[in-house]
Design an enzyme around this catalytic site. Structure first.
Site, mmCIF file in Angstrom:
data_model
loop_
_atom_site.group_PDB
_atom_site.id
_atom_site.type_symbol
_atom_site.label_atom_id
_atom_site.label_comp_id
_atom_site.label_asym_id
_atom_site.label_seq_id
_atom_site.Cartn_x
_atom_site.Cartn_y
_atom_site.Cartn_z
ATOM 1 N N LYS A 1 0.899 -1.155 0.014
ATOM 2 C CA LYS A 1 -0.012 0.095 -0.034
ATOM 3 C C LYS A 1 0.787 1.131 0.076
ATOM 4 O O LYS A 1 2.032 1.019 0.363
ATOM 5 C CB LYS A 1 -0.796 0.177 1.220
ATOM 6 C CG LYS A 1 -1.957 -1.015 1.454
ATOM 7 C CD LYS A 1 -2.793 -0.784 2.697
ATOM 8 C CE LYS A 1 -3.808 -1.836 2.972
ATOM 9 N NZ LYS A 1 -4.714 -1.902 2.100
ATOM 10 N N ARG B 1 -10.285 -11.618 2.013
ATOM 11 C CA ARG B 1 -11.193 -12.695 1.460
ATOM 12 C C ARG B 1 -10.572 -14.055 1.644
ATOM 13 O O ARG B 1 -11.332 -14.974 1.951
ATOM 14 C CB ARG B 1 -11.420 -12.290 0.082
ATOM 15 C CG ARG B 1 -10.362 -12.238 -0.910
ATOM 16 C CD ARG B 1 -10.935 -11.430 -1.914
ATOM 17 N NE ARG B 1 -11.030 -10.156 -1.964
ATOM 18 C CZ ARG B 1 -11.248 -9.179 -2.695
ATOM 19 N NH1 ARG B 1 -11.550 -9.634 -3.922
ATOM 20 N NH2 ARG B 1 -11.415 -7.945 -2.586
#
Length: 507
Positions: free
Chosen positions: A282, A356
Site C-alpha cells: 500500500k 477474503r
C-alpha cells in the site's frame, strides 16, 4: 507492557434507573430538546422548576438538532452543578430509539472530564427507549486510555455513574433494559479498545490471548489453532496471508452454547491485525489506519461474549481469522497459488486482497457445523466506502439472510444497506491456473469480493447454508471528529447488529 488483562479492564459506567422526575443529586442533569426547540421536561416536574428550566433553555437558544449539546450552570431549583441540553433530532417514530441513543451518547461524550455522575431525564416511553438511552450513555462515555500515561488518562475521565429517569409504569422492565444495555455497551467498548490498540501490541497471538482471557469464568469455550495446527489442517488462506510476518496467524473458535438452544448462528470475522498490503504494498498514507483491519474479528469476539452474558437461547459460534499481512522474503507473491481449507485452489493476483483469503478458511470451517445462519463481517473493500460512504455498511448474501441482517441493523441503530451479488461478475473470478483468483472485475469491487466469499459457503443436504456478508470498511473506523456516541478511531460497529440477529433467531 500491555497485557490481555489491561484490555479487559475497560472503563465501566454504573447505570441505574429512577422514577423521580429529575432523579437524585448529580454533577449534571441532562434534558432533551425537540427539533422545534421545545424543552422535553418530564411531566411530573413541578411547575416552577419546569418554568425555570424552560427560561434557561430559551435564553441559551438551545438547538434540537442531533449532536447539538450545550452545557450551562444549573439554576438553584435543580440539584446539580450543570444542566446539559442535548438535541433529540427529527425523525419518524421508528427512528426515536436511535435518536435517543445519539442524544444520550452525545451528552455523555461532552461530559467527559467535566462530570462524574449525571441524571438523564430524556423523554422515554417504553422499555426499548430506556435501553436506547442507557446504551447511548455507555457508548458515549468511552475514552481510550489503555496506552496512555496515568496523567493523560485522568485528565478527561468519562462518566462513572449515570441514572436514567423512567416513567413509574415501566417498573422492573426498565431495570432489565438497563442491564441489557450495559452488556451491549461493554461489548462495543471492548471492540473499540482492540481496534484502537497499536499493531505492535495487537498481534494475532495477542488477540488470541485476549479471547482466551476474556472467556475465563464464563461459559464460552475457546480453541486456538496456531501455525502448526493450521498447517496440519490445510488452512492455506490464513497461512498464505500470514507467512510474511514473524507474528504467525491464528484461528480462534469461541462458542456460547446454552442448554437448549433454539438456533445456531456462526460468525466469522476478518482479523488482519496490520495490513501493509504485503508485496502488493500500500502507499504509506493508506497504511496509517490499517491497525483497524481486524475490526471484524474484534466485533465477533465481543458478540460471542455478550451473547453469553445476556444468556441468549441461541448457540453463537465465533471464528476469528487472525493474521498480519507484511512483505518479506517469505511472503506470498502475486501469482502464487494457495490450497485452501475447503480444497479449492486460489491464484493470488493481489496480496492486498488478503481479507477474503482468511475469511474463506473461516467460512468453510464454520460451515462444517451446519449452523442455521452463517455471517461474516470484515473491513473488506475500499469499494464499500466508494459506494456507501463511511457510516453505512454493505450487506450481501442470500436474499433472506441479507434482509434479516438489514432489519436487525435498523433495529440496532447501525446504518446498513442491501447490496446485490450480480451473477455476470462471477466469471471474472475464474483463473487459468487455479479454481479461482482473488481479484475480479475492477468495477463493483465490493460485490466481486462478496461473490468470492460465496464460493466458500458450504452446502449441507444439497443446499448452501444461509449466509450474509457484512462489509464494514467505512463504519468500523472514524477518521474524523467524534459525533453522537461514536468516538474517534474504533467505533465497535457490527456488534449490535450481530446481537440483534441472534436475538431475532431466538424469537
Amino acid at each position: 507492557m500491555t497485557t490481555p488483562q489491561d484490555i479487559l479492564a475497560t472503563h465501566e459506567v454504573r447505570l441505574e434507573t429512577s422514577t423521580k422526575p429529575l432523579g437524585a443529586s448529580a454533577d449534571a442533569l441532562v434534558l432533551g430538546v425537540r427539533h422545534d426547540g421545545e424543552l422535553a421536561v418530564p411531566s411530573d416536574v413541578k411547575a416552577g422548576v419546569r418554568r425555570r428550566l424552560t427560561e434557561l433553555a430559551e435564553r441559551a437558544r438551545v438547538s434540537g438538532g442531533l449532536d447539538r449539546v450545550l452545557v450551562v450552570p444549573a439554576p438553584d431549583e435543580v440539584d446539580a452543578r450543570s444542566v446539559v441540553f442535548t438535541g433529540l433530532g427529527r425523525g419518524e417514530d421508528d427512528e426515536r430509539g436511535e435518536n435517543l441513543r445519539q442524544a444520550a451518547g452525545a451528552a455523555a461524550r461532552t461530559l467527559r472530564g467535566a462530570a462524574e455522575t449525571a441524571v438523564f431525564a430524556l423523554p422515554v416511553a417504553s422499555e426499548t427507549e430506556v435501553q436506547a438511552v442507557a446504551e447511548g450513555i455507555g457508548l458515549g462515555a468511552f475514552n481510550y486510555v489503555t496506552q496512555k500515561s496515568r496523567t493523560a488518562s485522568e485528565a478527561d475521565a468519562p462518566l462513572s455513574a449515570a441514572t436514567v429517569v423512567v416513567p413509574k409504569n415501566l417498573g422492573k422492565t426498565a431495570k432489565d433494559a438497563v442491564i441489557r444495555a450495559a452488556q451491549v455497551a461493554r461489548a462495543v467498548r471492548l471492540t473499540r479498545t482492540l481496534v484502537d490498540l497499536s499493531p505492535d501490541t495487537a498481534t494475532p497471538e495477542f488477540v488470541a490471548a485476549v479471547a482466551t482471557t476474556a472467556a475465563k469464568g464464563t461459559k464460552v469455550s475457546v480453541e486456538v489453532l496456531a501455525e502448526k495446527e493450521l498447517a496440519r489442517g490445510g488452512y492455506g488462506g490464513l497461512l498464505g496471508v500470514g507467512r510474511g510476518s514473524v507474528n504467525g496467524p491464528r484461528l480462534v473458535k469461541l462458542q456460547w452454547s446454552p442448554a437448549r438452544p433454539k438456533k445456531h448462528v456462526a460468525l466469522v470475522g476478518k482479523g488482519i491485525t496490520f495490513d501493509s498490503g504485503g508485496l502488493s504494498l500500500k502507499p504509506p498514507a493508506s497504511m496509517m489506519t490499517m491497525k483497524s483491519d481486524m475490526a471484524g474479528a474484534a466485533a465477533v469476539l465481543s458478540t460471542v461474549l455478550a451473547a453469553a452474558a445476556l444468556q441468549l437461547p441461541v448457540t453463537v459460534t465465533g471464528w476469528l481469522c487472525l493474521a498480519e499481512n507484511l512483505p518479506s522474503g517469505s511472503a506470498t507473491r502475486p501469482g502464487d497459488v494457495l490450497s485452501m481449507f475447503s480444497g479449492h485452489t486460489v491464484e493470488v493476483l493481489n496480496t492486498d486482497a488478503e481479507g477474503r483469503l482468511v475469511l474463506a478458511d473461516g467460512l468453510w470451517a464454520a460451515g462444517q457445523e451446519n449452523p442455521d445462519l452463517l455471517l461474516d463481517i470484515a473491513t473488506l473493500t475500499g469499494a464499500q466506502m466508494a459506494a456507501l460512504g463511511v457510516r453505512t455498511a454493505g450487506i450481501m448474501g442470500d436474499d433472506a439472510a441479507r434482509e434479516r441482517v438489514v432489519r436487525a441493523a435498523s433495529r440496532a441503530g447501525e446504518p446498513a444497506w442491501p447490496m446485490p451479488l450480480p451473477e455476470h461478475l462471477r466469471p471474472s473470478l475464474d483463473s487459468f491456473v487455479a479454481d479461482l483468483k482473488n481479484m475480479g472485475d475492477k468495477y463493483g469491487g465490493m460485490l466481486v469480493a462478496g461473490l468470492f466469499l460465496r464460493e466458500f459457503v458450504p452446502e449441507q443436504r444439497g443446499r448452501r447454508i444461509p449466509w450474509a456478508h457484512i462489509d464494514i470498511a467505512g463504519p468500523s473506523f472514524n477518521e474524523s471528529q467524534p459525533w453522537g456516541y461514536t468516538p474517534k478511531e474504533g467505533t465497535g460497529f457490527g456488534v449490535r447488529t450481530m446481537l440483534a440477529v441472534a436475538q431475532d433467531l431466538a424469537e
